[in-house]
Design an enzyme around this catalytic site. Structure first.
Site, PDB file in Angstrom:
ATOM      1  N   TRP A 188       0.998  -1.205   0.007  1.00  0.00           N
ATOM      2  CA  TRP A 188       0.037  -0.173  -0.080  1.00  0.00           C
ATOM      3  C   TRP A 188       0.786   1.130   0.001  1.00  0.00           C
ATOM      4  O   TRP A 188       0.423   2.281  -0.689  1.00  0.00           O
ATOM      5  CB  TRP A 188      -0.936  -0.161   1.135  1.00  0.00           C
ATOM      6  CG  TRP A 188      -2.259  -1.060   0.877  1.00  0.00           C
ATOM      7  CD1 TRP A 188      -2.270  -2.236   1.616  1.00  0.00           C
ATOM      8  CD2 TRP A 188      -2.975  -1.122  -0.181  1.00  0.00           C
ATOM      9  NE1 TRP A 188      -3.431  -2.756   1.070  1.00  0.00           N
ATOM     10  CE2 TRP A 188      -3.902  -2.201   0.054  1.00  0.00           C
ATOM     11  CE3 TRP A 188      -3.300  -0.031  -1.260  1.00  0.00           C
ATOM     12  CZ2 TRP A 188      -4.602  -2.753  -0.864  1.00  0.00           C
ATOM     13  CZ3 TRP A 188      -4.259  -0.738  -2.147  1.00  0.00           C
ATOM     14  CH2 TRP A 188      -4.959  -1.810  -1.970  1.00  0.00           C
ATOM     15  N   LYS A 204     -12.717  -2.054   5.984  1.00  0.00           N
ATOM     16  CA  LYS A 204     -12.042  -3.017   6.857  1.00  0.00           C
ATOM     17  C   LYS A 204     -12.205  -3.056   8.490  1.00  0.00           C
ATOM     18  O   LYS A 204     -12.887  -3.993   8.980  1.00  0.00           O
ATOM     19  CB  LYS A 204     -10.332  -2.978   6.884  1.00  0.00           C
ATOM     20  CG  LYS A 204      -9.891  -3.463   5.521  1.00  0.00           C
ATOM     21  CD  LYS A 204      -9.261  -2.555   4.759  1.00  0.00           C
ATOM     22  CE  LYS A 204      -8.874  -2.896   3.350  1.00  0.00           C
ATOM     23  NZ  LYS A 204      -8.021  -2.430   2.538  1.00  0.00           N
ATOM     24  N   ASP A 228      -1.985   6.293   6.750  1.00  0.00           N
ATOM     25  CA  ASP A 228      -3.031   5.465   5.861  1.00  0.00           C
ATOM     26  C   ASP A 228      -3.425   4.307   7.117  1.00  0.00           C
ATOM     27  O   ASP A 228      -2.812   3.430   7.076  1.00  0.00           O
ATOM     28  CB  ASP A 228      -2.577   4.694   4.659  1.00  0.00           C
ATOM     29  CG  ASP A 228      -3.412   4.127   3.863  1.00  0.00           C
ATOM     30  OD1 ASP A 228      -4.741   3.685   4.481  1.00  0.00           O
ATOM     31  OD2 ASP A 228      -3.071   3.264   2.807  1.00  0.00           O
TER      32      ASP A 228
HETATM   33  C1  LIG Z   1      -7.418  -1.613   1.478  1.00  0.00           C
HETATM   34  C2  LIG Z   1      -6.386  -0.673   1.684  1.00  0.00           C
HETATM   35  C3  LIG Z   1      -6.170   0.348   0.700  1.00  0.00           C
HETATM   36  C4  LIG Z   1      -7.247   0.458  -0.479  1.00  0.00           C
HETATM   37  O1  LIG Z   1      -8.359   0.965  -0.113  1.00  0.00           O
HETATM   38  P1  LIG Z   1      -9.603   1.195  -1.047  1.00  0.00           P
HETATM   39  O2  LIG Z   1     -10.542   1.750  -0.170  1.00  0.00           O
HETATM   40  O3  LIG Z   1      -9.889   0.051  -1.730  1.00  0.00           O
HETATM   41  O4  LIG Z   1      -8.892   2.253  -2.024  1.00  0.00           O
HETATM   42  C5  LIG Z   1      -5.394   1.339   0.889  1.00  0.00           C
HETATM   43  N1  LIG Z   1      -4.525   1.222   2.140  1.00  0.00           N
HETATM   44  C6  LIG Z   1      -4.568   0.301   2.900  1.00  0.00           C
HETATM   45  C7  LIG Z   1      -3.702   0.274   4.032  1.00  0.00           C
HETATM   46  C8  LIG Z   1      -5.457  -0.771   2.617  1.00  0.00           C
HETATM   47  O5  LIG Z   1      -5.624  -1.879   3.694  1.00  0.00           O
END
Ligand SMILES: *Cc1c(COP(=O)(O)O)cnc(C)c1O
Length: 360
Positions: free
Chosen positions: A102, A196, A172
């Protein structure tokens, strides 16, 4: 029909109590004569839902008053572009910690807009470690420092919050938000896709300090401009109304469980149980350095990868689903977010021990 223990990395399990409540309110919300899905986002009913969700998130996370909370769309992936567009200001460089898949995506996107200084890079050890504070090569002139506190695919989680000497820290937190208390004031901005640990897909939460708003570059599309979303209470356009409502129910559920301290206690126990089985045998292994092991995403391998298929098939028979590791890592991965009950982890632990004694 029974609900199974779903170890998916995302979209992931939601608390059953939350979905039962949503089911009760599905056709008609609170005497309004309509479903939440059918409400005008500007009507008083929906405004009360939206406001309460934000209040509850602020309370649960102890978000200081000088931060805005935005309820956006486009996923965490859109943030990869929105961050440089909004936060570079008159600077032309930003620091990024490269600690997994990511981070890599965030870096690739930022490179369209600025010079990216890779302040740490753990690709050399296949993204299985956390860089130390002392090893970070931070640029004091950077517009911001971006990192991924929990790398969902590698299962690597920072065991500290980087110190950036006054440069805004951007995190993030897609796969770790709400897993435990955090000190929001250490961050310039926190963002997370909902699917998540927050609610259904379609919603992205941004928590941003006031002084970082209003510096977007000229070309920034209105929909990508934090200040515009903040001025409009996240209703510049139609927000993801139902996902926002569901997130609100999850925040209430977290409060009922005792807040983030209580979540953290359960989450730590769940993770400890899994890592104890992995460490207690030669049959299972973890690729991740001990201090970097995630509470939320637990990758593990079998000593003989030929047995992966049999392991996964036996798990499905026991109602333990979506345990296959990410295609880039292989092996298994158990994602155990807030909504995964402790009984789910206990069932997985029991199955792992049984599988080992049958094969080992
Ligand atoms: C799942 C995830 C993303 C991507 O998220 P989307 O909502 O599908 O764009 C980005 N960063 C992390 C750490 C993730 O777990």
């Amino acid at each position: 029909m029974a609900r199974k223990f779903n170890f998916s990395a995302g979209p992931a399990m939601l608390p059953t109590a939350v979905m039962e409540r949503a089911q009760q309110e599905m056709l008609e919300w609170n005497g309004s004569g309509m479903s939440v899905m059918e409400m005008s986002h500007r009507g008083k009913e929906y405004m009360s839902i939206a406001t309460k969700a934000e209040q509850n998130l602020r309370e649960v996370m102890s978000i200081p008053d000088n931060y805005k909370v935005l309820f956006l769309q486009g996923g965490a992936s859109s943030q990869f572009a929105m961050i440089p567009l909004n936060l570079l200001g008159d600077k032309d460089s930003a620091d990024y910690l490269n600690t997994g898949m990511w981070s890599k995506k965030a870096i690739a996107e930022a490179k369209r807009y600025c010079t990216v200084n890779i302040a740490a890079d753990t690709s050399g050890d296949s993204f299985t470690t956390v860089p130390t504070q002392e090893s970070l090569k931070l640029n004091p002139d950077a517009a911001y420092v971006h990192y991924t506190p929990n790398e969902t695919i590698g299962g690597v989680e920072f065991d500290y919050i980087p110190e950036t000497g006054g440069v805004p820290l951007i995190a993030d937190m897609s796969s770790t938000i709400l897993s435990r208390p955090i000190d929001v004031s250490r961050f310039g901005m926190i963002y997370a896709g909902a699917q998540k640990n927050i609610g259904p897909a379609g919603l992205t939460i941004v928590i941003i300090r006031d002084d970082l708003l209003g510096n977007a570059s000229e070309q920034t599309p209105a929909m990508f401009n934090y200040a515009i979303h903040a001025e409009n209470g996240s209703m510049y356009n139609t927000p993801a109304t139902y996902s926002w409502y569901m997130a609100g129910l999850v925040f209430e559920w977290i409060k009922e469980q005792g807040g983030l301290d209580a979540m953290a206690a359960v989450n730590k126990r769940k993770a400890d149980k899994l890592y104890a089985v992995i460490d207690g045998s030669n049959f299972y292994g973890s690729p991740v350095a001990v201090n970097g092991r995630s509470w939320m995403n637990v990758p593990f391998t079998l000593a003989d990868s030929e047995l992966d298929g049999a392991f996964l098939a036996g798990a499905v028979e026991r109602g333990l689903i979506t345990l296959k590791g990410h295609r880039s890592v292989g092996g298994m991965r158990a994602s155990i977010y807030n909504a995964m009950p402790e009984e789910g982890v206990d069932a997985l632990v029991a199955y792992m021990q049984e599988f080992e004694s049958n094969q080992g």
